[in-house]
Scaffold this motif. Sequence first.
Motif, mmCIF file in Angstrom:
data_model
loop_
_atom_site.group_PDB
_atom_site.id
_atom_site.type_symbol
_atom_site.label_atom_id
_atom_site.label_comp_id
_atom_site.label_asym_id
_atom_site.label_seq_id
_atom_site.Cartn_x
_atom_site.Cartn_y
_atom_site.Cartn_z
ATOM 1 N N MET A 128 0.813 -1.212 0.000
ATOM 2 C CA MET A 128 0.000 0.000 0.000
ATOM 3 C C MET A 128 0.854 1.272 0.000
ATOM 4 O O MET A 128 0.382 2.334 -0.351
ATOM 5 N N PHE A 129 2.115 1.146 0.426
ATOM 6 C CA PHE A 129 2.985 2.321 0.537
ATOM 7 C C PHE A 129 4.431 1.886 0.377
ATOM 8 O O PHE A 129 4.840 0.837 0.884
ATOM 9 N N LYS A 130 5.205 2.712 -0.317
ATOM 10 C CA LYS A 130 6.650 2.502 -0.431
ATOM 11 C C LYS A 130 7.305 3.873 -0.365
ATOM 12 O O LYS A 130 6.919 4.779 -1.085
ATOM 13 N N GLY A 131 8.281 4.000 0.524
ATOM 14 C CA GLY A 131 8.928 5.301 0.659
ATOM 15 C C GLY A 131 10.082 5.257 1.629
ATOM 16 O O GLY A 131 10.779 4.250 1.751
ATOM 17 N N PHE A 132 10.254 6.385 2.347
ATOM 18 C CA PHE A 132 11.390 6.537 3.241
ATOM 19 C C PHE A 132 10.935 7.054 4.601
ATOM 20 O O PHE A 132 9.912 7.728 4.714
ATOM 21 N N LEU A 133 11.737 6.746 5.608
ATOM 22 C CA LEU A 133 11.502 7.276 6.939
ATOM 23 C C LEU A 133 12.169 8.637 7.029
ATOM 24 O O LEU A 133 13.389 8.752 6.868
ATOM 25 N N ASN A 134 11.380 9.680 7.244
ATOM 26 C CA ASN A 134 11.894 11.042 7.274
ATOM 27 C C ASN A 134 12.289 11.472 8.684
ATOM 28 O O ASN A 134 13.328 12.081 8.893
ATOM 29 N N GLU A 135 11.448 11.150 9.662
ATOM 30 C CA GLU A 135 11.711 11.506 11.054
ATOM 31 C C GLU A 135 11.176 10.404 11.949
ATOM 32 O O GLU A 135 10.266 9.669 11.570
ATOM 33 N N ALA A 136 11.735 10.316 13.166
ATOM 34 C CA ALA A 136 11.239 9.351 14.148
ATOM 35 C C ALA A 136 11.272 9.973 15.536
ATOM 36 O O ALA A 136 12.001 9.524 16.419
ATOM 37 N N PRO A 137 10.471 11.028 15.776
ATOM 38 C CA PRO A 137 10.475 11.661 17.102
ATOM 39 C C PRO A 137 9.769 10.793 18.142
ATOM 40 O O PRO A 137 8.765 10.152 17.850
ATOM 41 N N GLU A 138 10.334 10.773 19.327
ATOM 42 C CA GLU A 138 9.726 10.028 20.434
ATOM 43 C C GLU A 138 8.944 11.007 21.297
ATOM 44 O O GLU A 138 9.501 11.986 21.789
ATOM 45 N N GLU A 139 7.659 10.760 21.443
ATOM 46 C CA GLU A 139 6.783 11.652 22.204
ATOM 47 C C GLU A 139 6.656 11.129 23.628
ATOM 48 O O GLU A 139 6.175 10.016 23.853
ATOM 49 N N ILE A 140 7.097 11.934 24.592
ATOM 50 C CA ILE A 140 6.995 11.570 26.003
ATOM 51 C C ILE A 140 5.763 12.252 26.568
ATOM 52 O O ILE A 140 5.659 13.483 26.572
ATOM 53 N N ALA A 141 4.828 11.443 27.037
ATOM 54 C CA ALA A 141 3.559 11.982 27.537
ATOM 55 C C ALA A 141 3.683 12.407 29.002
ATOM 56 O O ALA A 141 4.637 12.053 29.697
ATOM 57 N N ARG A 142 2.698 13.173 29.440
ATOM 58 C CA ARG A 142 2.639 13.544 30.855
ATOM 59 C C ARG A 142 2.298 12.319 31.692
ATOM 60 O O ARG A 142 1.949 11.265 31.169
ATOM 61 N N LYS A 143 2.362 12.480 32.985
ATOM 62 C CA LYS A 143 2.051 11.382 33.891
ATOM 63 C C LYS A 143 0.625 10.889 33.619
ATOM 64 O O LYS A 143 -0.311 11.674 33.550
ATOM 65 N N GLY A 144 0.506 9.585 33.448
ATOM 66 C CA GLY A 144 -0.807 9.000 33.158
ATOM 67 C C GLY A 144 -1.099 8.884 31.677
ATOM 68 O O GLY A 144 -2.044 8.215 31.269
#
Length: 198
Positions: A128-144
């Motif tokens: 369904m998709f072919k391409g490249f990984l542009n970014e991989a940010p890790e999102e740190i959530a608040r407590k809970g």
Amino acid sequence: MPIVPTPTQNQLAERRGTDGQVLLWIVAKNRDTGAPESLGFWTGDDHQIFLVGGEVRTYYGAGNVIDVPPITASLGFQVRQTRIKLPPLTDEVQALVRQYDPRLASVEIHSCPMDIDTGNQLGEPIRMFKGFLNEAPEEIARKGGENFLQLVLVSSARNLTLGLPLKRSSSELQRRDPADLGREYSTTAGEWPVRWGG
């Protein structure tokens, strides 16, 4: 337009429901060796082997925590973006970010129809998709909250936006026009010692 395998068409014709899984395949460079290595994730619960394009691939189960939005296809040369969320705490996802260099890694997304009775693979997964990984940010959530790793993917049309290296070489510019010395020192200028304030 993707070709739907006959077993999948038969199951759809029965109108009893469908069971489609998402397969995510990433080929990235190993940070230590520089060699390309592959890593796969799918929306199932356990690790499983799939036959994709005549190649046997192992996909790690990430369950329903993989969040893949609907992928739309369109005509033209537009660079499309897709965002996928992965759980950051699994060993495989940590390896993707820490052990491999994810930037510009090759990515494929397949849709794999499964038998609703046995859970087995029904024919070849459909890309369904072919391409490249542009970014991989890790999102740190608040407590809970929930932490997640977001993969920002761009389609293969991005290759059409890259400039030609022939226009950046001094020898190539001089081959077109011997009087063109615009990049005469481009290969050595970064090595010149420059005094502070000089």
